[in-house]
Write an enzyme that holds these catalytic residues in place. Structure first.
Site, PDB file in Angstrom:
ATOM      1  N   HIS A 150       0.835  -1.209   0.000  1.00 26.45           N
ATOM      2  CA  HIS A 150       0.000   0.000   0.000  1.00 26.45           C
ATOM      3  C   HIS A 150       0.870   1.259   0.000  1.00 26.45           C
ATOM      4  O   HIS A 150       0.708   2.144  -0.849  1.00 26.45           O
ATOM      5  CB  HIS A 150      -0.908  -0.028   1.244  1.00 26.45           C
ATOM      6  CG  HIS A 150      -1.810   1.154   1.376  1.00 26.45           C
ATOM      7  ND1 HIS A 150      -3.121   1.138   0.962  1.00 26.45           N
ATOM      8  CD2 HIS A 150      -1.593   2.403   1.860  1.00 26.45           C
ATOM      9  CE1 HIS A 150      -3.673   2.326   1.201  1.00 26.45           C
ATOM     10  NE2 HIS A 150      -2.755   3.112   1.751  1.00 26.45           N
ATOM     11  N   GLU A 151       1.794   1.338   0.945  1.00 23.07           N
ATOM     12  CA  GLU A 151       2.637   2.539   1.035  1.00 23.07           C
ATOM     13  C   GLU A 151       3.530   2.667  -0.206  1.00 23.07           C
ATOM     14  O   GLU A 151       3.849   3.775  -0.634  1.00 23.07           O
ATOM     15  CB  GLU A 151       3.482   2.529   2.321  1.00 23.07           C
ATOM     16  CG  GLU A 151       2.664   2.484   3.626  1.00 23.07           C
ATOM     17  CD  GLU A 151       1.600   3.570   3.768  1.00 23.07           C
ATOM     18  OE1 GLU A 151       1.740   4.638   3.147  1.00 23.07           O
ATOM     19  OE2 GLU A 151       0.598   3.323   4.476  1.00 23.07           O
ATOM     20  N   HIS A 175       1.665   4.600  -2.768  1.00 23.34           N
ATOM     21  CA  HIS A 175       1.753   6.055  -2.533  1.00 23.34           C
ATOM     22  C   HIS A 175       3.108   6.569  -3.011  1.00 23.34           C
ATOM     23  O   HIS A 175       3.214   7.629  -3.621  1.00 23.34           O
ATOM     24  CB  HIS A 175       1.640   6.361  -1.032  1.00 23.34           C
ATOM     25  CG  HIS A 175       0.238   6.318  -0.486  1.00 23.34           C
ATOM     26  ND1 HIS A 175      -0.759   7.130  -0.963  1.00 23.34           N
ATOM     27  CD2 HIS A 175      -0.323   5.582   0.509  1.00 23.34           C
ATOM     28  CE1 HIS A 175      -1.883   6.901  -0.272  1.00 23.34           C
ATOM     29  NE2 HIS A 175      -1.644   5.959   0.625  1.00 23.34           N
ATOM     30  N   GLU A 221      -4.779   8.003  -2.697  1.00 20.03           N
ATOM     31  CA  GLU A 221      -5.227   6.718  -2.162  1.00 20.03           C
ATOM     32  C   GLU A 221      -5.558   5.739  -3.300  1.00 20.03           C
ATOM     33  O   GLU A 221      -5.436   4.535  -3.139  1.00 20.03           O
ATOM     34  CB  GLU A 221      -6.446   6.965  -1.256  1.00 20.03           C
ATOM     35  CG  GLU A 221      -6.758   5.866  -0.278  1.00 20.03           C
ATOM     36  CD  GLU A 221      -5.676   5.573   0.756  1.00 20.03           C
ATOM     37  OE1 GLU A 221      -4.736   6.377   0.923  1.00 20.03           O
ATOM     38  OE2 GLU A 221      -5.763   4.505   1.379  1.00 20.03           O
TER      39      GLU A 221
HETATM   40 ZN    ZN Z   1      -3.032   5.227   2.032  1.00 14.86          ZN
END
Ligand code: ZN
Length: 510
Positions: A274-275, A278, A304
């Protein structure tokens, strides 16, 4: 439009504006690094001392962004005939800085100071209330915070709903009127799908993760995965924190953190992916935007969308685990012995209503967001009172997820956002899923071999597509403009609801 000769005043304003924009960016980069340090390795005793230095730099940065000189430059550059002649990058920078300037000017400075103090006290009160499981301890602070946010909405101004003014801080241009139908559709279809899943006799094997996974091995695996996904370790680093985050200090330094739990390897694996999503976004912004306000992501929701794209649309696919399964097994041969790829894939996609948002699965996650959205809207409109929150929360949990928290700590007190004044933030998470699914639909048209690429570990082609179509633009476009540019359409919930329907119908034999 044909290039016209800019007069001297305008040229001077552009030069001065660009210098101020760059100076603010430099200060912001330094503040980012200080923030990263405070959240990772700063020694405890130095933190409050350093916080003061940070405060000084923040104040200087703020003063510059609302200075008389900034106001004058913005006045000159935002005159319609002048604005039209600017190049698209400068136009976007003027748009962003003007918005920031106008908002700051709308709040009287004594009110803003009151807000900063309230946010700090409310955060302490929330921590204590959560530790003691005592909502009444947080209630008076939250009442003041909601009251403050309603005043902010009045200062900022809005056309229809006061909540629009707060939403706009995170998702520029978004309103309740646009968001309600999107969320309503998503909520209805998610609840309906969840009910069918719960009736399915096909249950994944959850015991796979209920054993000890060596943290050092987890770290090794996380490092291995991020490199494969195209995260540039010469332009970032991976560290460990309680609350994982990604931070773009500048375009050549985008850092991520993750959390390792011995009994729950999914936290680190999917949290890291997830990170990384980003981080790929910020590593991919056009490097010529460095030193300009547009070098960041378009909005919280678009940001996001990139993290969730990688986490869910890439990282939770069968193809992803076909590629990585031998590697994860090599790291954890004992824990995964006798577990087939299919069983593993089904286990990482297990759907189960739960109490805690950050631990929720791909489907029920959005229901946690809907609940918070409805509550925030009601609080700001005055339809819901803070004192009733524990009951309202639990009633909605029952309606949406069919579970009732046994305590407020596992219910209304679980998130930090409201104590900081982050009202209007929650919708970004589900918007990320909505934008992400619509982008996925476009990716599948342009890269028909998308799932083959994943299965062969050719993640760079996927990263390049995202970089070319989304990442490189930074804040050049507003979120509404960007989604239209990328997909040719306005945001539509059908892409996410169709995706969820297809995915879980297959997984649960519905
Ligand atoms: Zn996030």
């Amino acid at each position: 439009m044909a290039q016209q000769v800019l007069d001297e005043t305008v040229k001077q304003a552009i030069k001065q504006f660009t210098e101020m924009d760059e100076k603010i960016c430099h200060f912001t980069n330094i503040l980012g690094l200080l923030g990263w340090d405070a959240r990772t390795y700063a020694p405890k005793k130095g933190k409050p001392i350093f916080a003061k230095a940070k405060g000084t730099l923040s104040t200087e940065t703020f003063k510059l962004s609302v200075s008389k000189e900034m106001g004058e430059c913005l006045d000159t550059l935002s005159q319609p005939d002048v604005f039209e002649q600017l190049d698209s990058e400068t136009r976007a920078c003027v748009r962003e800085r003007k918005k920031e300037y106008d908002k700051s000017k709308q709040i009287p400075s004594d009110v803003y100071n009151e807000y900063v103090i309230l946010a700090s006290n409310a955060n302490d009160a929330w921590e204590e209330a959560r530790a003691k499981d005592d909502f009444s301890h947080f209630q008076p602070y939250l009442e003041k915070m909601i009251d403050m946010k309603r005043r902010f909405a009045e200062y900022f101004g809005y056309e229809k709903h006061p909540y629009d003014a707060l939403l706009d801080e995170f998702e520029p241009g978004l309103t309740v009127e646009k968001l309600d139908p999107l969320f309503c559709d998503l909520r209805k279809k998610s609840i309906e799908l969840l009910n069918r899943i719960q009736q399915s006799p096909r249950k994944p094997r959850n015991d796979i993760f209920n054993q000890n996974y060596d943290v050092e091995k987890q770290k090794e695996f996380a490092q291995f995965i991020i490199g494969k996904l195209g995260y540039d370790l010469d332009a970032g680093r991976l560290d460990e924190t309680t609350h994982p985050f990604a931070m773009g200090i500048n375009t050549g330094d985008v850092r991520i953190t993750t959390r390792y739990e011995p009994e729950n390897p999914r936290m680190a694996v999917f949290g890291t992916i997830h990170e990384t999503g980003h981080a790929l976004y910020e590593q991919g912004v056009n490097s010529e935007y460095e030193g300009r306000v547009i070098r960041r992501g378009s909005s919280f929701g678009i940001h996001e969308s990139q993290s969730r794209f990688l986490e869910n649309f890439v990282g939770r696919t069968k193809e992803f685990w076909t590629y990585f399964y031998d590697d994860i097994k090599a790291h954890f041969p004992h824990q995964l012995s006798g577990v087939s790829l299919e069983e593993f894939y089904r286990a990482v996609n297990c759907v189960e209503p739960s109490l805690i948002r950050v631990e929720a699965d791909e489907l029920t996650y959005n229901l946690h967001i809907m609940l918070r959205y409805e509550i925030e809207k009601g609080l700001i409109a005055g339809d819901i009172e803070v004192k009733d929150l524990p009951k309202v929360w639990n009633d909605k949990m029952m309606d949406y997820l069919g579970v009732i928290p046994p305590s407020n700590r596992l219910g209304v007190l679980q998130d930090v956002h409201w104590s900081h004044g982050g009202v209007g933030y929650f919708p970004s998470y589900s918007l990320g899923n909505l934008y992400g699914a619509q982008i996925l639909n476009k990716v599948l048209q342009e890269l028909p071999d998308f799932y083959e690429l994943i299965q062969n570990g050719e993640f760079m082609k996927i990263r390049e597509w995202l970089r070319e179509n989304v990442h490189q633009y930074g804040k050049l476009y507003t979120p509404a403009e960007l989604i239209k540019k990328v997909t040719g359409e306005d945001l539509d919930a059908k892409y996410l609801t169709d995706y969820l329907e297809q995915k879980f119908t297959k997984l649960y034999d519905l």
